[in-house]
Design a protein around this motif. Sequence first.
Motif, PDB file in Angstrom:
ATOM      1  N   ALA A   1       0.834  -1.203   0.000  1.00 31.09           N
ATOM      2  CA  ALA A   1       0.000   0.000   0.000  1.00 31.09           C
ATOM      3  C   ALA A   1       0.866   1.251   0.000  1.00 31.09           C
ATOM      4  CB  ALA A   1      -0.935  -0.001   1.204  1.00 31.09           C
ATOM      5  N   ASP A   2       0.519   2.159  -0.881  1.00 30.98           N
ATOM      6  CA  ASP A   2       1.272   3.412  -0.968  1.00 30.98           C
ATOM      7  C   ASP A   2       0.412   4.638  -0.665  1.00 30.98           C
ATOM      8  OD1 ASP A   2      -0.321   3.329  -3.206  1.00 30.98           O
ATOM      9  OD2 ASP A   2       1.285   3.686  -4.639  1.00 30.98           O
TER      10      ASP A   2
ATOM     11  N   GLN B   1       6.672   6.496   3.881  1.00 29.16           N
ATOM     12  CA  GLN B   1       6.594   6.783   2.456  1.00 29.16           C
ATOM     13  C   GLN B   1       5.158   6.797   1.920  1.00 29.16           C
ATOM     14  OE1 GLN B   1       9.387   7.748   0.952  1.00 29.16           O
ATOM     15  NE2 GLN B   1      10.308   7.425   2.971  1.00 29.16           N
ATOM     16  N   MET B   2       4.206   6.482   2.751  1.00 31.65           N
ATOM     17  CA  MET B   2       2.824   6.379   2.298  1.00 31.65           C
ATOM     18  C   MET B   2       2.194   7.762   2.130  1.00 31.65           C
ATOM     19  SD  MET B   2      -0.322   4.237   4.027  1.00 31.65           S
ATOM     20  CE  MET B   2       0.389   2.652   3.669  1.00 31.65           C
TER      21      MET B   2
ATOM     22  N   GLU C   1      -8.707   5.714  -6.032  1.00 36.36           N
ATOM     23  CA  GLU C   1      -7.562   6.571  -5.723  1.00 36.36           C
ATOM     24  C   GLU C   1      -6.662   6.063  -4.599  1.00 36.36           C
ATOM     25  OE1 GLU C   1      -6.433  11.212  -5.321  1.00 36.36           O
ATOM     26  OE2 GLU C   1      -8.263  10.558  -6.291  1.00 36.36           O
ATOM     27  N   PHE C   2      -7.183   5.294  -3.652  1.00 29.83           N
ATOM     28  CA  PHE C   2      -6.399   4.905  -2.478  1.00 29.83           C
ATOM     29  C   PHE C   2      -6.330   3.391  -2.335  1.00 29.83           C
ATOM     30  CE2 PHE C   2      -8.091   9.106  -1.665  1.00 29.83           C
ATOM     31  CZ  PHE C   2      -6.966   9.793  -1.237  1.00 29.83           C
ATOM     32  N   LYS C   3      -5.159   2.895  -1.948  1.00 37.38           N
ATOM     33  CA  LYS C   3      -5.010   1.461  -1.672  1.00 37.38           C
ATOM     34  C   LYS C   3      -5.759   1.073  -0.413  1.00 37.38           C
ATOM     35  CE  LYS C   3      -2.576  -0.932  -4.578  1.00 37.38           C
ATOM     36  NZ  LYS C   3      -3.191  -1.945  -5.391  1.00 37.38           N
ATOM     37  N   ILE C   4      -5.753   1.951   0.576  1.00 35.58           N
ATOM     38  CA  ILE C   4      -6.453   1.683   1.825  1.00 35.58           C
ATOM     39  C   ILE C   4      -7.350   2.876   2.143  1.00 35.58           C
ATOM     40  CG2 ILE C   4      -6.232   1.204   4.297  1.00 35.58           C
ATOM     41  CD1 ILE C   4      -3.330   0.307   3.727  1.00 35.58           C
TER      42      ILE C   4
ATOM     43  N   LYS D   1      -8.391  -1.050  -7.028  1.00 34.73           N
ATOM     44  CA  LYS D   1      -8.452  -2.499  -7.193  1.00 34.73           C
ATOM     45  C   LYS D   1      -7.239  -3.110  -6.480  1.00 34.73           C
ATOM     46  CE  LYS D   1      -8.921  -6.188 -10.455  1.00 34.73           C
ATOM     47  NZ  LYS D   1      -9.226  -6.612 -11.778  1.00 34.73           N
ATOM     48  N   GLY D   2      -7.478  -4.149  -5.712  1.00 33.46           N
ATOM     49  CA  GLY D   2      -6.411  -4.779  -4.943  1.00 33.46           C
ATOM     50  C   GLY D   2      -6.204  -4.142  -3.579  1.00 33.46           C
TER      51      GLY D   2
END
Length: 179
Positions: free
Chosen positions: A8-9, A31-32, A69-72, A98-99
């Motif tokens: 996750a970024d 780094q997120m 837009e966001f991984k989490i 996605k993911g």
Amino acid sequence: MKRYFPNADSLLDIGCGTGAVLSEISKEFKQMRLFGADAYSSALKYASGRIPTCEFAQMDAYRLPFVDEFKIVGAFDVLEHLDDDRNALMGLYKATQKGGGIILTVPHHKWLWSSTDDRAGHKRRYTRKELYNKVNAAGFNIKYMTSFITLLLPFMLLSRLNKKKINFKKYNNETFNFR
């Protein structure tokens, strides 16, 4: 987060308040890309001073402007305050890549309802099944779901029993009756 979202970024925190959760995440995930959203500008002002590397915006949980837009996406003790948690969960799904996925915390056990919930502005406490069904209906595939403050549960129960009599038969998942 490391276990379920190792790559996750980016993270969006809906209802970030004064940034307490984001502050801890920023220390661990340097780094997120972090984004905090809240309905209250005064909370965001405080949060932006606490985490200067984070982006913040005042917005409504029902009208998120993000798509993939966001991984989490996190909602930490937020859903229970909303009139329409189903609609909010669909917005979280829309904002998630996605993911990616969501991390939620909500109050559990309807039978623990007390004046503390009233004062906090809660609309509901959740059963495991209810939360699972709502999250699943929004489009998410649930990978992990747990209670995390279980050591305090006996003390919370005692506190509630001292304040009122609880009829456990009134609640779907419970079979005890204290009178």
